[in-house]
Every structure is written in C-alpha cells, then in structure tokens.
Write an enzyme that holds these catalytic residues in place. Structure first.
Site, mmCIF file in Angstrom:
data_model
loop_
_atom_site.group_PDB
_atom_site.id
_atom_site.type_symbol
_atom_site.label_atom_id
_atom_site.label_comp_id
_atom_site.label_asym_id
_atom_site.label_seq_id
_atom_site.Cartn_x
_atom_site.Cartn_y
_atom_site.Cartn_z
ATOM 1 N N GLY A 1 108.914 -14.576 -110.849
ATOM 2 C CA GLY A 1 108.417 -15.058 -112.140
ATOM 3 C C GLY A 1 107.913 -13.937 -113.020
ATOM 4 O O GLY A 1 108.364 -12.788 -112.914
ATOM 5 N N ARG B 1 116.930 -19.298 -111.128
ATOM 6 C CA ARG B 1 116.151 -18.131 -111.526
ATOM 7 C C ARG B 1 116.773 -16.842 -110.991
ATOM 8 O O ARG B 1 116.916 -15.853 -111.712
ATOM 9 C CB ARG B 1 114.725 -18.265 -111.007
ATOM 10 C CG ARG B 1 113.780 -17.861 -112.093
ATOM 11 C CD ARG B 1 112.360 -18.086 -111.889
ATOM 12 N NE ARG B 1 111.818 -18.368 -113.233
ATOM 13 C CZ ARG B 1 110.579 -18.220 -113.579
ATOM 14 N NH1 ARG B 1 109.701 -17.814 -112.700
ATOM 15 N NH2 ARG B 1 110.178 -18.472 -114.799
ATOM 16 N N THR C 1 97.351 -14.883 -108.895
ATOM 17 C CA THR C 1 95.926 -15.110 -109.146
ATOM 18 C C THR C 1 95.490 -16.274 -108.281
ATOM 19 O O THR C 1 96.047 -17.359 -108.369
ATOM 20 C CB THR C 1 95.684 -15.482 -110.606
ATOM 21 O OG1 THR C 1 96.172 -14.432 -111.401
ATOM 22 C CG2 THR C 1 94.201 -15.654 -110.869
ATOM 23 N N PHE D 1 97.159 -6.994 -113.130
ATOM 24 C CA PHE D 1 96.438 -7.035 -114.404
ATOM 25 C C PHE D 1 97.375 -6.949 -115.597
ATOM 26 O O PHE D 1 96.917 -6.786 -116.727
ATOM 27 C CB PHE D 1 95.405 -5.898 -114.464
ATOM 28 C CG PHE D 1 94.288 -6.052 -113.471
ATOM 29 C CD1 PHE D 1 93.318 -7.033 -113.640
ATOM 30 C CD2 PHE D 1 94.211 -5.250 -112.347
ATOM 31 C CE1 PHE D 1 92.285 -7.198 -112.721
ATOM 32 C CE2 PHE D 1 93.185 -5.390 -111.420
ATOM 33 C CZ PHE D 1 92.211 -6.370 -111.604
ATOM 34 N N LEU D 2 98.688 -7.025 -115.369
ATOM 35 C CA LEU D 2 99.602 -6.893 -116.511
ATOM 36 C C LEU D 2 99.420 -8.058 -117.473
ATOM 37 O O LEU D 2 99.097 -9.168 -117.074
ATOM 38 C CB LEU D 2 101.057 -6.813 -116.044
ATOM 39 C CG LEU D 2 101.711 -8.029 -115.387
ATOM 40 C CD1 LEU D 2 102.205 -9.050 -116.387
ATOM 41 C CD2 LEU D 2 102.868 -7.567 -114.527
ATOM 42 N N VAL E 1 93.749 -18.799 -133.379
ATOM 43 C CA VAL E 1 93.771 -20.251 -133.188
ATOM 44 C C VAL E 1 93.325 -20.633 -131.764
ATOM 45 O O VAL E 1 93.032 -21.782 -131.476
ATOM 46 C CB VAL E 1 95.177 -20.801 -133.533
ATOM 47 C CG1 VAL E 1 96.260 -20.054 -132.775
ATOM 48 C CG2 VAL E 1 95.310 -22.277 -133.275
ATOM 49 N N CYS F 1 96.976 -17.431 -117.462
ATOM 50 C CA CYS F 1 95.854 -16.952 -116.641
ATOM 51 C C CYS F 1 94.465 -17.356 -117.101
ATOM 52 O O CYS F 1 93.663 -17.813 -116.294
ATOM 53 C CB CYS F 1 95.909 -15.424 -116.554
ATOM 54 S SG CYS F 1 97.167 -14.854 -115.437
ATOM 55 N N LYS G 1 101.647 -15.825 -127.250
ATOM 56 C CA LYS G 1 101.372 -14.557 -127.930
ATOM 57 C C LYS G 1 102.711 -13.953 -128.300
ATOM 58 O O LYS G 1 103.758 -14.465 -127.858
ATOM 59 C CB LYS G 1 100.568 -13.603 -127.042
ATOM 60 C CG LYS G 1 101.320 -13.194 -125.777
ATOM 61 C CD LYS G 1 100.480 -12.368 -124.822
ATOM 62 C CE LYS G 1 100.308 -10.954 -125.274
ATOM 63 N NZ LYS G 1 99.877 -10.056 -124.169
#
Ligand code: UDX
Ligand code: ADP
Length: 503
Positions: free
Chosen positions: A40, A68, A158, A189-190, A297, A303, A366
């Site tokens: 993923g 996938r 996570t 942490f990406l 917004v 995450c 984003k």
C-alpha cells in the site's frame, strides 16, 4: 486482540524477551532478503526505496490483492507519488519484486516488514476509536504458519502501543521447533505526496526492540539496512513501546498544531485578523517553528484521525480520562472546522444549495496524492449533497470510481443511486466549473493556482462564488474579476451579496 493486559500490568523484561521459554537464541544474521507484507501507501514506497538504496538486498513486496500486485508490475502504479515511478522502474525485477506468493517470500526472507492496513474498528469494543488489528494478526499468523527459519519481524503499520507484543504472542505461540523471532517496531514517518523525499532524507529513523541481547542484535541488523543511506546519528533506537508510542505522539502533535491554527482561523474571521499573518508571526518563534501551521478546511489522511482516536482509546483503557479528553479535542476541532466551512458555503449561497450547481475542486486529502482517506472534501461534498446540491467534481489524481465510492458508502441518503444522479466527475477544471454557481476548493493542488479565472468566471452563473478552503488563491485578483470570495481565517473586505462570512 487486546493490546493492554486486563490489569494493565507491564510485563517483565523476561516475559517480554521470551527468554524464559528457552527457545530464543538469535544469532547475528546479515539481511539478504526482505519481504514486505502489504503493498500500500506505506509498504510500496518504503520497500521500493530500500531496494533502491540497498542493491545487494532482494526485496519482495507481497499483497493478498492480485489486482494491486498486477498494478505494481504494470506501467500504471496503484498509487500516485512523485518520483515513485522512477524508483520502481530502476529496481523492479532487479532486486525489487512484487508478488502474491506470500509463502515463498516469507519463507526466504531474513526480515519481514508488516505494512498492512490498520483501520479504525467499526464494530465491537473500541468501535470508532481502537485500531482494528485483524490484518496485522492475519499477517502474523501467516508468518507463523510458513516460517521455517529465524526471522526478524518489523512492525511498520501504525499500530497501538503493545501491538508488537500481540504479534510476538502469536508468533511464539505458533512457532515451529528451532524457529525464533525478534519483533521490532519501526514506525514510518513518510507523508503522502512527499513519500520518496521523506524516505530518502528522513529526519530520523526510529527502531524499537526488546531490551535483550537478541533484541539488540535484531535492532542492529535493521540499523545496517538503513545505514546504507541514513547517517547513524539519525537512527534512534528505543524500547519497543517507546517506539510505538512515539509514532502516535508525532502524529498527535502534528494534528494538534493544525487544530490549534484552525481554531484561531475562526477567531480571525470574526475579528479581522488574518490567520496567515498570525501563523507567520507565531511560527517565527524558533521554539515553535513555522511548519504545520497552515489553516485549512481540516486535516485528512489515513493517519492523523486514526492515530489520535487510537491514543484516546489507549488513554481511556489506562484510566486517564483527562488525557483522553485532551487529545479528543484535536479531533473535535477538526470536525468543527469541516462543518464550519461547509455551513459557510451554504449560508453564503442564500442559505440554500438545493438544486444549485456547485463545483468541488480537489478531492484528495492533500496535493500530490490520489488518496482520499478521511479527506475533508468528502465531508464537504456529503453535506452539500445532503442539502440537495448538484456536484461537479474534479481532482487531477483521484479516480472516478474512488470518488463515487467515497460519496456512496455510507451515503447521506441511504440511496447510492440518488448520489450518483447528483454527482458528475470531470477531467479538467474548466468543464467542471462551467455553468455552476460556486467553486469550493478543497485540495491545494498547484495547478488550481494558475487556472485562467477570467475564463472560468465568464462561463459561470452569476453571482459567481469561490470558497477557498486552502488559502491558495489570489483573492484580490479574483475579487477584481468579479468573484465573491470566501476563505479560511480571513475576513475579505468586499461585501458579499448574501449572508456574510462572519455573521
Ligand atoms: C502524516 C504525517 O505527516 C506522517 O509523518 C505520518 O507518517 C503519516 O501521517 P500524511 O497524512 O500523509 O502524513 O500527510 P500530512 O502532510 O501530514 O498532512 C495531513 C493532513 O493535514 C492533510 O490533509 C493536510 O492538508 C493537512 N495539513 C497539513 C493542514 O491542514 N495544515 C498544515 O499546516 C499541514
Ligand atoms: P497503508 O496506507 O497503511 O499502506 P493500504 O491500505 O494502502 O495501507 O495498504 C495495505 C495493504 O495491505 C493493502 O494492499 C492490503 O491488500 C494489504 N494486506 C492487508 N492484509 C494483508 C495480509 N494479511 N496479507 C497480505 N496483504 C495484506
């Protein structure tokens, strides 16, 4: 799977290491083959970069989804990430392989990353807050079933604090004679949209392991992998639980900054202060720093919400209600921001959007990703649909099926067909905005900054509105063209035709 023992006891070092079983002798084993379970957003880019930077290590990424894996082996990768194509093209079929053959990859690997999804539970104890570890558990069971030699198993997903312990329990309860495991926590942490850059130039790599000689040896082996490109001083080693909690803490701190600035954006809109100026003034204090102070917004992504809910749940389980309430407020403020923005759109459009044509520009959570998980655009779109609007959507990277899936499951009206009849997806911003009453910008894609707004204005219904949920447009220029503009954290001087933003 419970991550906290019923009486909240910490297990002793001996219990943790499993040395009392007499089965763990963990020899030094240089890593030659890595298996990544889960292809993923985390597993794909992470394993690809490891393959790029460690050409002598064979990396096989496995997934239970045939589709996938087929996409990873095709010209069109299943996820969009800047520079990912280039990395995969360099390594694929050299020392990077994508496969559905979990058994062989697990059997051959010295080190296994578990990077499967860990969604928030939708049922049972901890529903809506705790992480659902069924995929992690299933991956651990698969390893236990297949492994015939020693393995280092690295938790990358996570997960709640003490998940490593659960993995360890499954592996050690099911281990074959002569097989030993070390479980490490190596949180990723990406950030999406900058994943390759973040992996190549990580601020830090965090590795947690058992405080035993075998644990230290396993940590050392993983350090050696990262040392191919990350300076040793940036590789932090801790105990497993510190590592697991640090990941939740880092995401909670980042989200808290966004909720803090978003809370102030509401104050700005009613006082005449400009949230960008406030953020700049605050961020120049070197103790605070300037990053993650963009009012918006609302935050989205796979995450932040999940990890904070998880943290809240852990605190409740630990009987720390004040701590739980503190972090819950970060989520509540985010919900408030999304609702506040949606409400202002409706209020500005004469308090009704029923049968109005509204364009939503941007659907990803984003820019530079096609991922829509927890995207604030979903909240905005569903609210507008609920109020009877007709939606015109455009996002440069989100697939049409994904948008329909997000808006129909679960639906606001319990009728997917109704939603489908009111949503049209376009392939560019110009056709998406033609003949519509308003533009609601939800994602900060760079290309939205440079659109020909004169052309867009001339083809929209009048009065033409723009609601900039990301503060990326030139509001003065848009007002000069004739748009009525609303944004986050700033009262624009030109009066609106309808209800005002700050009423
Ligand atoms: C985050 C963490 O940054 C990353 O370290 C962790 O591994 C995974 O979670 P990600 O969710 O991919 O990464 O993206 P991020 O850049 O953190 O943005 C999350 C959300 O916050 C986005 O919706 C973004 O638009 C929003 N955001 C970010 C703001 O609203 N304002 C900001 O100032 C920064
Ligand atoms: P993330 O953002 O955490 O990487 P994704 O949902 O993008 O999450 O990817 C997780 C991947 O893990 C999915 O492709 C899913 O098919 C895969 N997966 C989940 N459970 C297993 C499992 N037990 N074995 C193999 N692959 C799995």
């Amino acid at each position: 799977m419970n991550f906290i023992t019923e009486n909240n006891e910490q297990l002793s070092g001996q219990q943790r290491s499993g040395t009392n079983s007499g089965m763990i002798i963990f020899p030094e084993m240089p890593i030659k083959k890595i298996c990544g379970i889960g292809a993923g957003y985390v597993g794909g880019p992470t394993c690809s970069v490891i393959a790029l930077m460690c050409p002598e290590i064979q990396v096989t990424v496995v997934d239970k989804s045939k589709d996938r894996i087929a996409q990873w082996n095709s010209e069109k990768l299943p996820i969009y990430e800047p520079r990912l194509d280039e990395v995969v093209r360099t390594c694929r079929n050299r020392n990077l392989f994508f496969s559905t053959d979990l058994d062989t990859a697990i059997m051959e690997a010295d080190l296994i990353f578990i990077s499967v999804n860990t969604p928030t539970k939708t049922f049972g104890t901890g529903k809506g807050r705790a992480a659902d570890l069924k995929y992690v558990e299933s991956a651990a069971r698969k390893i236990a079933e297949i492994a015939t030699g020693d393995k280092i198993v690295v938790e990358k997903s996570t997960v709640p604090v003490r998940a490593a312990e659960s993995i360890l329990n499954i592996l050690r309860a099911n281990h074959r004679p002569g097989v030993s495991y070390q479980i490490l926590s190596n949180p990723e942490f990406l950030a999406e949209g900058t994943a390759i850059e973040d992996l190549l130039n990580a601020d830090r790599v965090l590795i947690g392991g058992e405080d035993t000689p075998e644990g230290h040896a396993a940590v050392e082996e993983l350090c050696k992998v990262y040392e191919h490109w990350i300076p040793r001083k940036n590789i932090l080693t801790t105990n497993t639980w510190s590592s697991e909690l640090s990941k939740l803490a880092a995401n909670a701190f980042l989200a808290q900054r966004i909720s803090s600035i978003n809370s102030l954006s509401a104050v700005c809109e009613t006082t005449g202060a400009d949230v960008s100026e406030v953020a700049r003034a605050v961020g120049l204090d070197s103790r605070i720093g300037s990053k993650f102070l963009e009012a918006s917004v609302g935050f989205g992504g796979s995450c932040f919400q999940k990890d904070i809910l998880n943290l809240v749940y852990i605190c409740e389980c630990l009987n720390l209600p004040e701590v739980a309430a503190y972090w819950q407020q970060v989520i509540d403020m985010n919900e408030y921001q999304k609702s506040r923005f949606s409400a202002k759109v409706i209020e500005s459009l004469f308090n009704t959007v029923s049968d109005k044509q509204i364009t939503i520009l941007g659907f990803a959570f984003k820019k530079n990703t096609g991922d829509t998980r927890e995207s604030p655009a979903i909240h905005v779109a569903k609210t507008l649909l609920d109020e009877g609007a007709m939606l015109h959507l455009f996002d440069p990277k989100v697939e049409e099926e994904q948008i329909i899936e997000d808006l129909t499951h679960p639906t606001v009206t319990d009728c997917p067909e109704y939603v489908k009849s009111r949503v049209t997806i376009y392939q560019d911003a110009y056709t998406a905005t033609r003949d519509t009453h308003a533009i609601v910008l939800c994602t900060e894609w760079d290309e939205f900054k440079t659109l020909d707004y004169n052309r867009i204005y001339s083809e929209m219904m009048k009065p033409a509105y723009i609601f900039d949920g990301r503060k990326i447009l030139d509001h003065d220029a848009l007002q000069k063209i004739g748009f009525i503009v609303q944004t986050i954290g700033k009262k624009l001087t030109k009066t609106t035709l309808a209800g005002s933003w700050d009423s």
